[in-house]
Structures are given as structure tokens and as C-alpha cells.
Design a protein around this motif. Structure first.
Motif, PDB file in Angstrom:
ATOM      1  N   GLU A 131      56.454 -26.568  89.456  1.00 53.90           N
ATOM      2  CA  GLU A 131      57.496 -27.506  89.889  1.00 53.90           C
ATOM      3  C   GLU A 131      58.276 -28.040  88.695  1.00 53.90           C
ATOM      4  O   GLU A 131      59.500 -28.116  88.729  1.00 53.90           O
ATOM      5  N   LEU A 132      57.558 -28.429  87.675  1.00 51.62           N
ATOM      6  CA  LEU A 132      58.210 -28.978  86.485  1.00 51.62           C
ATOM      7  C   LEU A 132      59.196 -27.982  85.893  1.00 51.62           C
ATOM      8  O   LEU A 132      60.287 -28.353  85.435  1.00 51.62           O
ATOM      9  N   PRO A 165      68.362 -31.012  87.531  1.00 49.10           N
ATOM     10  CA  PRO A 165      68.016 -32.116  86.624  1.00 49.10           C
ATOM     11  C   PRO A 165      67.139 -31.597  85.490  1.00 49.10           C
ATOM     12  O   PRO A 165      66.571 -30.499  85.579  1.00 49.10           O
ATOM     13  N   ALA A 166      67.032 -32.389  84.436  1.00 54.96           N
ATOM     14  CA  ALA A 166      66.216 -32.007  83.285  1.00 54.96           C
ATOM     15  C   ALA A 166      65.061 -32.986  83.122  1.00 54.96           C
ATOM     16  O   ALA A 166      65.272 -34.172  82.873  1.00 54.96           O
ATOM     17  N   TYR A 167      63.821 -32.476  83.286  1.00 56.48           N
ATOM     18  CA  TYR A 167      62.613 -33.280  83.134  1.00 56.48           C
ATOM     19  C   TYR A 167      61.769 -32.726  81.998  1.00 56.48           C
ATOM     20  O   TYR A 167      61.765 -31.512  81.733  1.00 56.48           O
ATOM     21  N   ILE A 168      61.031 -33.628  81.355  1.00 55.28           N
ATOM     22  CA  ILE A 168      60.023 -33.200  80.382  1.00 55.28           C
ATOM     23  C   ILE A 168      58.754 -34.011  80.635  1.00 55.28           C
ATOM     24  O   ILE A 168      58.807 -35.122  81.172  1.00 55.28           O
ATOM     25  N   THR A 182      59.294 -28.424  80.662  1.00 51.79           N
ATOM     26  CA  THR A 182      58.029 -28.061  80.001  1.00 51.79           C
ATOM     27  C   THR A 182      57.255 -29.313  79.591  1.00 51.79           C
ATOM     28  O   THR A 182      57.766 -30.433  79.621  1.00 51.79           O
ATOM     29  N   ASP A 183      56.028 -29.097  79.172  1.00 48.62           N
ATOM     30  CA  ASP A 183      55.189 -30.163  78.623  1.00 48.62           C
ATOM     31  C   ASP A 183      55.482 -30.256  77.127  1.00 48.62           C
ATOM     32  O   ASP A 183      55.140 -29.351  76.362  1.00 48.62           O
ATOM     33  N   ALA A 224      59.837 -40.078  86.100  1.00 48.26           N
ATOM     34  CA  ALA A 224      60.046 -39.284  87.297  1.00 48.26           C
ATOM     35  C   ALA A 224      58.743 -38.917  88.015  1.00 48.26           C
ATOM     36  O   ALA A 224      58.774 -38.446  89.145  1.00 48.26           O
ATOM     37  N   GLY A 225      57.609 -39.128  87.349  1.00 50.69           N
ATOM     38  CA  GLY A 225      56.343 -38.778  87.983  1.00 50.69           C
ATOM     39  C   GLY A 225      55.250 -38.555  86.964  1.00 50.69           C
ATOM     40  O   GLY A 225      55.328 -39.013  85.818  1.00 50.69           O
ATOM     41  N   LYS A 226      54.216 -37.818  87.399  1.00 49.92           N
ATOM     42  CA  LYS A 226      53.079 -37.531  86.539  1.00 49.92           C
ATOM     43  C   LYS A 226      52.891 -36.034  86.374  1.00 49.92           C
ATOM     44  O   LYS A 226      53.382 -35.239  87.178  1.00 49.92           O
ATOM     45  N   PHE A 227      52.179 -35.660  85.307  1.00 50.81           N
ATOM     46  CA  PHE A 227      51.916 -34.249  85.045  1.00 50.81           C
ATOM     47  C   PHE A 227      50.469 -34.103  84.612  1.00 50.81           C
ATOM     48  O   PHE A 227      50.029 -34.757  83.673  1.00 50.81           O
TER      49      PHE A 227
END
Length: 296
Positions: free
Chosen positions: A227-228, A238-241, A269-270, A292-295
Motif C-alpha cells: 500500500e505504501l 500523493p507522496a508518503y514516506i 518507501t520506508d 498519514a498512518g502507521k507502518f
């Protein structure tokens, strides 16, 4: 806006049918029933006018929302009332101007600070709606960070609060959706994470979600690596890290244009190792980002 327009058209057609049917009914009845039919026609006309007025107000509200600018977390933080900056607060997905409001003198109101999201305080405040009614809306706030416990308050049971659901980490406002009247849709309750119900089971998912106002992020949502990876900042995404188990939204930061940062970090990515080992500004930078959330 599309749903509001459809509602307006349906109400207009309903009003037209009522106004057309009434004279026909009068002509079809005996003279002894004229008085009764006149009363029915008058009541129907009044009801139609009321429905039309309600639809017009809905259209006006939708137009107002559509014309408001999007306010990011960084924008809101800067509107702290200091050094000539305006004083803004975010409540339930909207940004309000409290610059000259006596209740916010000194940049604080019942513990809530200007330049922040004050939604939690307004949930507990018995005079919340009265206070909001006198404030000017100056923007739409989509960076509201909503925990699972906070989300549970927006289940449709309290008419003073909007109806919200979370889908894949995004929180949507369902208040004006007829499908969610009463806070339930196809067995799915508002105020919860509806990802499972929407993903793979709903044939109209994308069409429905596209019509709804985004009000924030479900910060307790856990992203998988797959998902990430879809939040890579490319092709309109969108751009998440992820850093140390937290997912951050870097979409609106110029340093991440194209989904990359200084050629070292790629969105989706992480980035924990890079930020902890190589970035001298990791802490300050991350604090300014919307969660935006947790990983895991």
C-alpha cells in the motif's frame, strides 16, 4: 457538488409534479370536494417550496465549500496570530478565522491554541455550534489527524457532529450522503474504519469516494509495504514516506516534487535508515509533516 445538484434536480422535479398534479385533481373531483383539494394543493405547494428552499441552501453550502482554498498543516501552523500573521483554527475539516475574536484573545480558547486543529475541544464543548456559527470559514483542512478513538465520535448519533468514515487511511465526510443517513450504510457503521467493506466488495467505491470531502487522515491505519508503495508522488498520486513506524505525507512539500528528495529518498518507501543516519534535520522536518498512518 454533483450529489447536491442531483438532489436539487430531484427536489425540483418533485415540486413540479406536485404543482402539476393538484389542479388536475381539482378538475377530476366533484364540486363538493373543491375545498379539500384546495387545502391539499396549498399544503403540497408549501411543502414543495420548503423542499426547494432546502435544496437551494444545500447548493449554496456546496458552492461555499467548493470555493474555499485547501489549507495544509504547515499553513495552519503559520496562522498562529503572531508577528502579523492571522489567527486560524481548524474544526471538523474547516479552517476558521479567529483573528479578531475576543474568545480567542491571547491565541487560546479553553486550552485550544490558534494555528492548530481544535476539533477535540469542540467535541466536548456544549456551545461548539454557537461559537462556530459566528466564525468565518477561510479554508478546507484535509490534514486533520484522527485517531480511532476520535473517529468513533462521528458515528451519526450526535446530530451536531459530522458523519465520518475512514477508508485506506483517508477520512471522508458522509454527512450529506443519503446512503449514510442514520450513520449506517449496508451494515457498515460510521465512525469506523470501513476499508474492508469498501475494498474489493463495493463496485461503486471509486465513484462514491470521489464525490466526498476529505477531512483528514486515520493516523492509526496500518499501511502494508504494498500500500505504501502506491503513494509514490507520481502520476497524480500523493507522496508518503515511513520513518520509525509512522507514515508522513510529503505531497505538498516542494522538496519532494516528483516523489523524490535530494536524490536519496523516494516516496512510497520506508526512509527510516536514511533519516536516522544521514539527515541532520530529520526531527524538525518530520514535526512539520501531516501524519498519514502507521507502518509495521
Amino acid at each position: 457538488m454533483k450529489k447536491s445538484l442531483i438532489k436539487y434536480l430531484l427536489v425540483s422535479l418533485s415540486a413540479l409534479s406536485l404543482m402539476t398534479y393538484a389542479p388536475y385533481a381539482v378538475n377530476a373531483q366533484d364540486e363538493s370536494e373543491d375545498t379539500t383539494e384546495e387545502v391539499v394543493e396549498e399544503e403540497a405547494t408549501e411543502e414543495a417550496e420548503a423542499d426547494t428552499e432546502e435544496a437551494t441552501e444545500t447548493e449554496e453550502d456546496a458552492a461555499e465549500v467548493e470555493g474555499l482554498p485547501l489549507v495544509t498543516k504547515a499553513d495552519l501552523t503559520a496562522a498562529n496570530g503572531q508577528d502579523g500573521n492571522p489567527a486560524h483554527v481548524a474544526v471538523f475539516g474547516f479552517v476558521y478565522d479567529v483573528t479578531d475574536n475576543a474568545a480567542w484573545e491571547g491565541g487560546e480558547h479553553y486550552g485550544a491554541q490558534v494555528g492548530t486543529d481544535a476539533s477535540a475541544m469542540f467535541i466536548e464543548s456544549p456551545h461548539a455550534l454557537d461559537t462556530l456559527a459566528g466564525l468565518e470559514r477561510v479554508g478546507i483542512y484535509a490534514d486533520w489527524e484522527i485517531t480511532t478513538d476520535l473517529l468513533a465520535n462521528f458515528n451519526g448519533e450526535n446530530e451536531e457532529l459530522p458523519i465520518l468514515v475512514a477508508v485506506r487511511g483517508i477520512v471522508y465526510d458522509m454527512t450529506d450522503s443519503a446512503a449514510w443517513e442514520g450513520g449506517v450504510h449496508n451494515g457498515v457503521e460510521a465512525g469506523t474504519d470501513a476499508t474492508e467493506a469498501f475494498t474489493g466488495e463495493s463496485p461503486h467505491e471509486d465513484a462514491l469516494l470521489a464525490t466526498l470531502k476529505v477531512v483528514g487522515r486515520h493516523v492509526d491505519y496500518v499501511f502494508s509495504a504494498e500500500e505504501l508503495a502506491t503513494f509514490n508522488g507520481q502520476d497524480g498520486n500523493p507522496a508518503y514516506i515511513a520513518v520509525d513506524g509512522t507514515v508522513y505525507d510529503v505531497t505538498n512539500f516542494a522538496a519532494w516534487e516528483g516523489g523524490e528528495h535530494q536524490g536519496k529518498v523516494t516516496a512510497g518507501t520506508d526512509a527510516t535508515d536514511i533519516f536516522n543516519d544521514e539527515s541532520p534535520h530529520d526531527t524538525a522536518f518530520l514535526e512539520a509533516l501531516p501524519v498519514a498512518g502507521k507502518f509495521e
